[in-house]
Design a protein around this motif. Structure first.
Motif, PDB file in Angstrom:
ATOM      1  N   THR A  84      12.705  32.036  87.899  1.00 46.00           N
ATOM      2  CA  THR A  84      14.087  31.631  87.633  1.00 46.00           C
ATOM      3  C   THR A  84      14.862  31.887  88.925  1.00 46.00           C
ATOM      4  N   PRO A  85      15.920  31.106  89.190  1.00 48.32           N
ATOM      5  CA  PRO A  85      16.604  31.255  90.478  1.00 48.32           C
ATOM      6  C   PRO A  85      17.171  32.657  90.712  1.00 48.32           C
ATOM      7  N   GLY A  86      17.792  33.228  89.693  1.00 50.40           N
ATOM      8  CA  GLY A  86      18.437  34.535  89.865  1.00 50.40           C
ATOM      9  C   GLY A  86      17.448  35.612  90.268  1.00 50.40           C
ATOM     10  N   ARG A  87      16.302  35.607  89.616  1.00 51.88           N
ATOM     11  CA  ARG A  87      15.320  36.647  89.907  1.00 51.88           C
ATOM     12  C   ARG A  87      14.741  36.482  91.313  1.00 51.88           C
ATOM     13  N   LEU A  88      14.545  35.230  91.698  1.00 53.62           N
ATOM     14  CA  LEU A  88      14.002  34.998  93.035  1.00 53.62           C
ATOM     15  C   LEU A  88      14.997  35.489  94.088  1.00 53.62           C
ATOM     16  N   ASP A  94      12.357  22.124  88.451  1.00 54.69           N
ATOM     17  CA  ASP A  94      12.278  21.515  87.120  1.00 54.69           C
ATOM     18  C   ASP A  94      13.638  21.685  86.447  1.00 54.69           C
ATOM     19  N   GLU A  95      13.984  20.768  85.575  1.00 59.81           N
ATOM     20  CA  GLU A  95      15.333  20.761  84.971  1.00 59.81           C
ATOM     21  C   GLU A  95      16.369  20.795  86.096  1.00 59.81           C
ATOM     22  N   ALA A  96      16.160  19.943  87.084  1.00 60.88           N
ATOM     23  CA  ALA A  96      16.950  20.013  88.312  1.00 60.88           C
ATOM     24  C   ALA A  96      18.446  19.906  88.066  1.00 60.88           C
ATOM     25  N   ASP A  97      18.850  19.049  87.124  1.00 57.76           N
ATOM     26  CA  ASP A  97      20.292  18.915  86.909  1.00 57.76           C
ATOM     27  C   ASP A  97      20.899  20.212  86.393  1.00 57.76           C
ATOM     28  N   ARG A  98      20.158  20.979  85.607  1.00 57.08           N
ATOM     29  CA  ARG A  98      20.654  22.257  85.125  1.00 57.08           C
ATOM     30  C   ARG A  98      20.695  23.291  86.252  1.00 57.08           C
ATOM     31  N   ILE A  99      19.612  23.322  87.019  1.00 60.31           N
ATOM     32  CA  ILE A  99      19.527  24.330  88.082  1.00 60.31           C
ATOM     33  C   ILE A  99      20.568  24.068  89.161  1.00 60.31           C
ATOM     34  N   LEU A 100      20.863  22.805  89.375  1.00 59.54           N
ATOM     35  CA  LEU A 100      21.850  22.502  90.413  1.00 59.54           C
ATOM     36  C   LEU A 100      23.258  22.511  89.853  1.00 59.54           C
ATOM     37  N   LEU A 102      26.403  24.267  87.327  1.00 54.96           N
ATOM     38  CA  LEU A 102      27.217  25.473  87.395  1.00 54.96           C
ATOM     39  C   LEU A 102      26.375  26.729  87.236  1.00 54.96           C
ATOM     40  N   GLY A 103      26.783  27.769  87.889  1.00 56.95           N
ATOM     41  CA  GLY A 103      26.138  29.056  87.664  1.00 56.95           C
ATOM     42  C   GLY A 103      24.952  29.307  88.563  1.00 56.95           C
ATOM     43  N   PHE A 104      24.280  28.254  88.986  1.00 56.98           N
ATOM     44  CA  PHE A 104      23.073  28.451  89.788  1.00 56.98           C
ATOM     45  C   PHE A 104      23.269  28.096  91.257  1.00 56.98           C
ATOM     46  N   GLU A 105      24.383  27.470  91.581  1.00 57.76           N
ATOM     47  CA  GLU A 105      24.445  26.898  92.927  1.00 57.76           C
ATOM     48  C   GLU A 105      24.375  27.947  94.031  1.00 57.76           C
ATOM     49  N   LYS A 106      24.960  29.125  93.776  1.00 59.75           N
ATOM     50  CA  LYS A 106      24.882  30.176  94.803  1.00 59.75           C
ATOM     51  C   LYS A 106      23.440  30.603  94.996  1.00 59.75           C
TER      52      LYS A 106
END
Ligand SMILES: Nc1ncnc2c1ncn2[C@@H]1O[C@H](COP(=O)(O)OP(=O)(O)OP(=O)(O)O)[C@@H](O)[C@H]1O
Length: 711
Positions: free
Chosen positions: A259-263, A284-290, A292-296
């Motif tokens: 998951t992005p946060g853990r990485l 995967d699920e690129a639209d979700r990952i890109l 809100l919340g994940f962009e940083k």
């Protein structure tokens, strides 16, 4: 819809919920009782109507009197009641509930345009053998995964990715996108001439939005790697001990799923993570990952990878890739191939439609039947319960997922249903349970649970043939939970994309499935909003759902002297719905703690309701909520005083006059905060929030080093 996990501070908003200055508590109570009718009544425009087929006129003489009218409560005779463990039987008086069927807003006729939905062919006629794959990989696909034909998205993507191209892949939910990228990754890594060593570290980085999806993708990669034992896969996700993950990273992980946060936590705190050998970056699920919340987090990851990596392939996938995703595509993909599986007829742009409509129209599995039901707020809870009973108690082999907008809502409904509906734990006894009925098994999944429990629930529901999973959007993306037959959206989603992903947990890979969206009458316009994205829903009538209560004598009304009611038809349904509501209200009012829990859940509902995006505000606006009615759907006999919706309403009203950008920013802030708790890595202290990072907005990615051989 977005998720919200923390309660609001205690400040009153609506004057009739608060106590005017100088008035004693007692006086205030008396005043409130006096005005009970007006506080419970909806605004004039929504008053005086009844649901048509359950007409009040025919039955008003039998209507259950309202609660708290006058100083004394009217009581039913004591009735049999099981305690929460299902053991000790107590005699409990039962307070009559106020009417569920009076003063409800009219249920409007749904006039929706029937739209032609975009379609995709799930399977292709080609077999995996036709690809130029390692024979052991083909035999693993055939014997371990038990698959022979490729799906359409696999047929289109695998050759492109094996050629070394970057790709944007869009195909409907449950169409096999995971293997569409996993197979090329495994094929290319096993073929490397200098054999991969575990200590080399990551060659492929796969980013997914949730921990459960990380586990699921890890499982698929692990299976594909069976013949290639020298390649080591590994998963990093929030909630696990960071120390043990560090140890695994030190030993070496070649295909890293995270998951992005853990990485980001590890990038910042672990010296053993290097990206110099990365050849694949899959989102995967690129639209979700890109989103809100994940962009940083994504910015940190891309900068870290770009700083070390010389040459790699990039793949973005989702069932709902939209224009917005190209923002990241621009900075992370190199001359990508765009893969879309839409049937040819849909591939041709329709000159009559504007381009944004075409881009925002997503394919939905053909075998998925979508429904909507319009339910007045007061009846929402009994309607949901009746639907669960109808499908999971009186029909065989049903497996259901119910989506809520916040962790608190999931917890509240889980406990409520567990203690009132579930046969094992304290539903009222029934002398005449129909023979064809099955026990209800409730599970819940949300971002505020301990990881161990989350994982065990995920596995239990995956393995189970039946059951009801109450969850937030943490389960909306990517999860491949077998044999789910029904998706219920108790809280409407905040975007068509989220709608697609939620319903996409059923009808996977050609199987049949159904979905039900529960809307309030004031939200009926949402059906047209879905239609504008080529999403077709057909209406189910609320009365048809409530009618199931006639099958279950648990809900037969007892009149004074314990005589059973002899009502029939619509009146019988109304009575039984009222008994069910009374069961909920009794449970909620069984202790002060429960009442306060219900109030917190109600606050959480309102808070989440305020986070609908600007374009949906005309349909979902906090101002249109009738708090007295909504409170009923939390088993509260009265709209709570001191319920603080002021912040929410203030935010909502602040947004409206704002110019578009400012409003969006505000919404993003609220949403990002809310989403963070849902998808958080569990290691916030690791520094992904706040500080300098917190000030950074948008992707600020350092350019990639031009690598040798890169075009
Ligand atoms: N070629 C195939 N033949 C049969 N089953 C397949 C094939 N490819 C994938 N599947 C199965 O289809 C199901 C859905 O696959 P997957 O989870 O990859 O879908 P998806 O497109 O990623 O869905 P979502 O968009 O919801 O994430 C899985 O159970 C998977 O094992």
């Amino acid at each position: 819809m977005a998720t919200a996990c923390s309660p609001l501070p205690d400040r009153p908003l609506r004057t009739y919920f608060g106590r005017p200055p100088g008035q004693t508590r007692r006086q205030a109570e008396a005043t409130k009782r006096k005005h009970q009718v007006s506080s419970d009544a909806p605004p004039t425009k929504r008053r005086n109507e009844e649901i048509s087929s359950l007409s009040a006129k025919k039955t008003s003489d039998k209507e259950t009197p309202r609660t708290f009218k006058g100083s004394a409560h009217k009581l039913f005779p004591p009735k049999k009641y099981l305690d929460s463990t299902g053991n000790g039987r107590q005699e409990k008086p039962c307070i009559k509930t106020s009417s569920l069927f009076k003063n409800n807003p009219e249920i409007p006729e749904l006039h929706r345009a029937v739209v032609k939905q975009a379609r995709e062919q799930v399977f292709s006629p080609e077999a995996f053998q036709e690809l130029n794959l390692h024979p052991h990989l083909i035999s693993t696909i055939n014997t371990v995964l038990k698959m022979s034909s490729m799906t359409s998205v696999q047929k289109q993507s695998i050759p492109v990715l094996l050629e070394g191209r970057d790709a944007l892949v869009r195909s409907q939910t449950g169409s096999g996108k995971t293997l569409a990228y996993c197979i090329p990754v495994v094929q290319s890594l096993q073929a490397l001439t200098s054999k991969i060593q575990r200590s080399d570290g990551p060659y492929a980085l796969i980013l997914v939005p949730t921990r459960e999806l990380a586990l699921q993708s890890f499982d698929t990669v692990q299976k594909l790697l069976r013949p290639f034992t020298w390649i080591v896969p590994g998963v990093l996700m929030g909630g696990e001990k960071r120390k043990s993950e560090k140890a695994r990273l030190r030993k070496g992980i070649n295909i890293l799923i995270s998951t992005p946060g853990r990485l980001v936590d590890h990038i910042k705190s672990t010296k053993n993570i290097h990206f110099s050998r990365i050849r694949w970056l899959v989102v995967d699920e690129a639209d979700r990952i890109l989103d809100l919340g994940f962009e940083k987090d994504i910015t940190v990851i891309l900068n870290a990878v770009n700083a070390e990596c010389q040459k790699r392939q990039n793949v973005l996938l989702s069932a709902t890739l939209t224009e917005g995703v190209t923002r990241l595509a621009d900075i992370s993909l190199h001359n990508p191939v765009s893969i879309s599986v839409l049937d040819k007829i849909w591939d041709q742009p329709n000159p009559k439609e504007d381009i944004s409509t075409q881009l925002d129209s997503f394919a939905i599995p053909e075998s998925l039947d979508q429904h909507v039901v319009l339910v007045p707020s007061k009846l929402r809870l009994v309607c949901l319960a009746a639907f669960i009973l109808q499908k999971c108690k009186f029909e065989k082999d049903q497996k259901m997922i119910v989506f809520f907008s916040s962790c608190e809502l999931v917890e509240f409904h889980y406990n409520l249903f567990l203690h009132t509906l579930s046969c094992r734990s304290g539903a009222p006894t029934s002398e005449q349970l129909p023979s064809a009925s099955w026990p209800l098994k409730f599970l819940r999944l949300h971002g505020n649970m301990e990881q161990e429990e989350r994982t065990s629930v995920f596995h239990e529901f995956s393995r189970s043939r039946t059951g009801i999973l109450l969850c937030t959007d943490v389960a909306a993306r990517g999860l491949d939970l077998p044999q789910v037959t029904w998706i219920v959206q108790y809280s409407a989603p905040s975007s068509p994309a989220e709608y697609i992903h939620r319903i996409g947990r059923t009808a996977r890979i050609g199987c049949h499935g159904s979905s039900l969206l529960i809307l309030a009458p004031s939200e009926a316009e949402y059906v047209n909003s879905l239609a504008s994205h080529k999403i077709n829903v057909s209406e189910i009538k609320m009365e048809d759902i409530l009618a199931v209560l006639r099958k279950d004598d648990c809900f037969k009304r007892r009149q004074r002297g314990a005589q059973k009611s002899h009502a029939s038809g619509p009146q019988e349904i109304r009575e039984r719905a009222t008994v069910l509501q009374t069961i909920f209200e009794d449970f909620v009012h069984s202790s002060e703690g429960m009442v306060s829990w219900a109030k917190k859940a109600l606050q959480s509902f309102i808070r989440a309701y305020a986070t609908y995006p600007r374009e949906l505000k005309p349909i979902f606006h906090v101002r249109s909520l009738h708090l007295g009615h909504v409170a009923k759907s939390f088993g509260l006999r009265d709209a709570p005083r001191n319920l603080n919706v002021s912040i929410v309403k203030k935010k909502a009203s602040l947004k409206r006059p704002d110019p578009r950008r400012k409003s969006q920013k505000k919404h993003r802030l609220v949403l990002a905060e809310v989403l963070h708790s849902e998808y958080s890595s569990g290691l916030e202290a690791g520094g992904t929030k706040g500080g300098k990072q917190g000030k950074q907005r948008g992707f600020q990615v350092a350019p990639r080093k031009p690598g040798p051989g890169r075009e």
